[in-house]
Scaffold this motif. Sequence first.
Motif, PDB file in Angstrom:
ATOM      1  N   LEU A  92     -16.200  79.812  36.727  1.00 13.70           N
ATOM      2  CA  LEU A  92     -16.742  78.993  37.076  1.00 13.70           C
ATOM      3  C   LEU A  92     -15.870  78.981  38.815  1.00 13.70           C
ATOM      4  O   LEU A  92     -16.676  78.775  39.754  1.00 13.70           O
ATOM      5  CB  LEU A  92     -17.090  77.767  36.652  1.00 13.70           C
ATOM      6  N   ALA A  93     -15.138  79.388  38.861  1.00 15.05           N
ATOM      7  CA  ALA A  93     -14.383  79.034  40.567  1.00 15.05           C
ATOM      8  C   ALA A  93     -15.212  79.829  41.299  1.00 15.05           C
ATOM      9  O   ALA A  93     -15.157  80.652  40.957  1.00 15.05           O
ATOM     10  CB  ALA A  93     -12.931  79.023  40.508  1.00 15.05           C
ATOM     11  N   GLN A  94     -15.161  79.512  42.527  1.00 14.16           N
ATOM     12  CA  GLN A  94     -15.740  80.154  43.711  1.00 14.16           C
ATOM     13  C   GLN A  94     -15.002  79.828  45.039  1.00 14.16           C
ATOM     14  O   GLN A  94     -15.085  81.331  45.788  1.00 14.16           O
ATOM     15  CB  GLN A  94     -16.840  79.770  44.307  1.00 14.16           C
ATOM     16  N   ARG A  95     -13.865  79.330  44.696  1.00 13.43           N
ATOM     17  CA  ARG A  95     -12.969  79.311  45.840  1.00 13.43           C
ATOM     18  C   ARG A  95     -11.745  78.382  45.782  1.00 13.43           C
ATOM     19  O   ARG A  95     -12.236  77.732  44.525  1.00 13.43           O
ATOM     20  CB  ARG A  95     -13.491  78.820  47.446  1.00 13.43           C
ATOM     21  N   VAL A  96     -10.878  78.366  46.823  1.00 17.47           N
ATOM     22  CA  VAL A  96      -9.371  78.135  46.082  1.00 17.47           C
ATOM     23  C   VAL A  96      -9.290  77.683  46.988  1.00 17.47           C
ATOM     24  O   VAL A  96      -8.823  78.307  47.879  1.00 17.47           O
ATOM     25  CB  VAL A  96      -8.328  79.638  45.434  1.00 17.47           C
ATOM     26  N   GLU A  97      -8.919  75.800  47.231  1.00 19.76           N
ATOM     27  CA  GLU A  97      -8.289  75.022  48.576  1.00 19.76           C
ATOM     28  C   GLU A  97      -6.894  75.272  48.505  1.00 19.76           C
ATOM     29  O   GLU A  97      -6.488  74.170  47.333  1.00 19.76           O
ATOM     30  CB  GLU A  97      -8.995  73.800  48.710  1.00 19.76           C
ATOM     31  N   ALA A  98      -6.314  75.240  49.348  1.00 17.96           N
ATOM     32  CA  ALA A  98      -4.529  75.646  49.818  1.00 17.96           C
ATOM     33  C   ALA A  98      -4.474  74.056  50.012  1.00 17.96           C
ATOM     34  O   ALA A  98      -4.936  74.295  51.689  1.00 17.96           O
ATOM     35  CB  ALA A  98      -3.891  76.477  49.967  1.00 17.96           C
ATOM     36  N   LEU A  99      -3.816  73.436  50.113  1.00 19.25           N
ATOM     37  CA  LEU A  99      -3.099  72.218  50.245  1.00 19.25           C
ATOM     38  C   LEU A  99      -1.347  72.041  50.873  1.00 19.25           C
ATOM     39  O   LEU A  99      -0.839  71.642  49.931  1.00 19.25           O
ATOM     40  CB  LEU A  99      -3.297  71.038  50.464  1.00 19.25           C
TER      41      LEU A  99
END
Length: 612
Positions: free
Chosen positions: A291-298
Amino acid sequence: MHFPSARPGGTGPRLSRHERAAAHPGSSPAQTTIDELGTPLAAVTFVVVDLETTGGSPKDSAITEIGAVKVRAGEVLGEFQTLVDPGCEVPPYISVLTGITTAMVATAPRIAAVLPAFLEFARGAVLVAHNAPFDLGFLRAACEQTGTAWPPAASVDTAVLARRLLSRDEVPNCKLATLAPFFSAATSPCHRALDDARATVDVLHGLFERLGPLGVTSLEELTSLTRQVDPERRRKRHLAEHVPSGPGVYVFRGPRDEPLYVGTSTDLRTRVRSYFSSSEQRSRMTEMVALAQRVEALPCAHDLEAAVRELRLIAEHKPRYNRRSRFPERALWLRLTEEAFPRLSAVRRVRPGAGLFLGPFADRRAADMAMAAVHEALPLRQCTARLSPRVHTSACALFGMGRCGAPCTGAQSVEEYAAIAAVLRAAVAGDPRDLVAPLLDRVDRLAAEERFEDAAVLRDRVAVLVRAVRRRQRLESLAAVPELVLARPDGEGGWALSVVRRGRLVAAGCAARGVSVRDTLAGLRATAETPTGPDGELAASVDETELVLRWMEKPGSRLVEVHGTLACAAPGTGGLSGFLARVEAGRALRDPFADDRQLGTRTRPERLTAGS
């Protein structure tokens, strides 16, 4: 035993290179195919092994029986079985489970004498076990203890293989006791090593029958079966391209940019990339990645900041694929009410000034156990009505049982009842020994009377109560500190810094090697968050404050500055540390086969089908 010999979709048997050359002597030599480089399953010798032990971990348990069956191409070549003297008493619950007693193994050989014979029996074979980490883990540990070399043999785990090949519609779980009747095994597993090994052989053969439509014909294909990566997941590897290295938090976001899953790592890039490889086998993570469309890294300054930010993000967004920490508001507390005749009640919210609060507890069961322990020790009323010193009613059954002083009837004054409640207040604020000492004495009496089950129930209740008191005292120690600064070595000559106010992480940073720590702290303080709420109360969730406490108590941590007083109640729960340690040790004995190690496939992945 059936070994598949046809290619998927093929119409006839597959011939080897030599067979093709013999059939067509005038033809040109053919290039060997990739399939032919593997070892055919029909030529592989398997040794199916099962162990019986005195417990669930090789660290504190030993082998009592080894059973093994050697098979090749569906034919049984031999069997191996022996009892083993573990060098200690066989626990009674193990004897009930397996039928193996201390007397039975008293004359059996020790593991040092048995291992060479077993390794000779298994030489050159592929080891097979159901839940292989358990059985092979014990065998490896025995080799280490006796100085015996562990052979570099391949292994197959029938539990993992079953998870790949069977659906939930076919079997509810992949336990040996479930799979054996499903595959019509000739031997029923009964917690004896040889019988369980024989049942596992039938399960292995039944699983091999499922391999034909999948085109799995070699040992190499079999051992790599559980490491297959879904092509759709592989195609999403580009989502990890921009993720940096170093500590931080990652957020998988879905089609509407909603958070699907929040995680943390000391190396963001490596961890995120693992979701697109064979190392990630959890079925819910497979669904999440699809389902994932992008990965946000913090990125974060250090591991504590990463853990705290993860906790806050999970509590705020409640991602559907996170399981823990999603609903901190559902935690339960025990409240001693503020009224003329206070009572205990379970609540979900702490209100300053509304009474004494003890907790939090993870679930209703733990809260009920702690409440029951208090009621065992003190004759606090358990009715829910609000009582008045001037209006009297009739007494309940607890008065006749001596479990309540019946303040509702006027038999107990406000002052007399307050003295009882004061024992609980003193226990929570300082030393709980006066509260739990009568309970521990009763545990000893019950054990002496051989009422072991009753003693265990009461002991567990006391343990839950003591842990709750210890947790509250630890949390209050940080809640009372307006500000403190913590530092830990970063492993490269610098320092990881944290500014904490009333238990809440308000700033985090790093002072690299050669950089002034004081200058770095000045910058952190200037940008630090100012927590709201009354002084002396926690400014963060309980879980966040406990993260800070654990980080502070790690070896190497330094307390740089403290504004206010950082102190715990004395003597607190320190005098009960030995009791808690014994309870924790007893927990492992009550469930000797609880194996926390994860299988290669931790939950059921998508079932393999022909053509996949």
